[in-house]
Design an enzyme around this catalytic site. Sequence first.
Site, PDB file in Angstrom:
ATOM      1  N   GLU A 105      43.214  40.632  49.683  1.00 53.61           N
ATOM      2  CA  GLU A 105      43.496  41.333  50.946  1.00 53.61           C
ATOM      3  C   GLU A 105      42.733  40.728  52.124  1.00 53.61           C
ATOM      4  OE1 GLU A 105      41.434  42.351  48.654  1.00 53.61           O
ATOM      5  OE2 GLU A 105      39.933  43.781  49.366  1.00 53.61           O
ATOM      6  N   CYS A 108      38.155  44.818  43.089  1.00 53.04           N
ATOM      7  CA  CYS A 108      36.687  44.865  43.130  1.00 53.04           C
ATOM      8  C   CYS A 108      36.190  46.237  42.647  1.00 53.04           C
ATOM      9  CB  CYS A 108      36.198  44.500  44.530  1.00 53.04           C
ATOM     10  SG  CYS A 108      34.469  43.999  44.562  1.00 53.04           S
ATOM     11  N   HIS A 124      39.224  39.134  46.294  1.00 51.58           N
ATOM     12  CA  HIS A 124      39.756  39.921  47.415  1.00 51.58           C
ATOM     13  C   HIS A 124      40.952  39.236  48.101  1.00 51.58           C
ATOM     14  CE1 HIS A 124      36.761  43.121  47.541  1.00 51.58           C
ATOM     15  NE2 HIS A 124      35.859  42.215  47.245  1.00 51.58           N
TER      16      HIS A 124
END
Lengths: 222, 82
Positions: free
Chosen positions: A198, A86, A196
């Site tokens: 994560e 990002c 994302h």
Amino acid sequence: MKAAIIQFPGSNRDTDMAHALSLVTGYAPRMIWHGETALPPLDLIVLPGGFSYGDYLRAGAIAARSPILDAIRTQAERGVAVLGVCNGFQILTEAQLLPGGLMRNASLKFVCRTVQLQVENNRTPFTSRFLPNQIIDCPVAHHDGNYFADPRTLAALEENGQIVFRYANGTNPNGSINDIAGVTNRQGNVLGLMPHPENLVEPSQGGTNGRPLFESILDNLS
Amino acid sequence: MNIKACITVTLKNGVLDPQGQAIRQALNSLDFPGIGSVRQGKVFDITLEDTSEPDAEKLLQDMCEKLLANTVIEDYTVRIIR
């Protein structure tokens, strides 16, 4: 595995990234402030998501001129793996460690939703645990994810397998050219992506689709 | 001498400018006639102290290349005012 997460003023996914790395790989990353000028020997450098410097000038532009960037550049040139997610992706393009640029979303809206992400290249240190052309649901949350590169750069990216992730099945959330969601440098050791992974590493987050990325990192970089 | 300069940064021709398009639509809806296109950009007013015009020109170009513009997607113009 020796990993470091670089923290910028305005980073906000740094602790999510630290959690994902610790949980999946078993190695806790070091947190390093952007004002540092040296890095210890590392296997992985991560630039996390967020809004460094409030996206002033252009998303990632000011962070890309931080003192730590020279050290990151030196390690990247030596082949150390660098992952930008990002805002981290935006910083890597602004620092010209990755080709192309990320512009305001074509809709002009901030997008926070789940998209379908196709793994276009699973022969990278970051994606080897994904199946070829695997499609996963993955969240995005950004205002400036509209990837652009000139036709020549784009042709080279396609030809060299540098496009690692693409938005699939009409879920491109930002107008990104050729539905590009993530690219590597020519050498393949620097990856940037807008979604994302994560934030999808344990069931309490709504799924574990992001785990293969961190399992690949563990397999290949430790 | 002190020099005042104005730097303009806009998206390159051929790069989609959705903000410019939205502004053009708004101008159309205000009944302004004959609008071909609108490109949105940024302006930087910069003053430089104790420099010459050729030196200032060089310095400002360098600022654009290194920070003020992302030349992958943007063009810039440097205009020295005095």
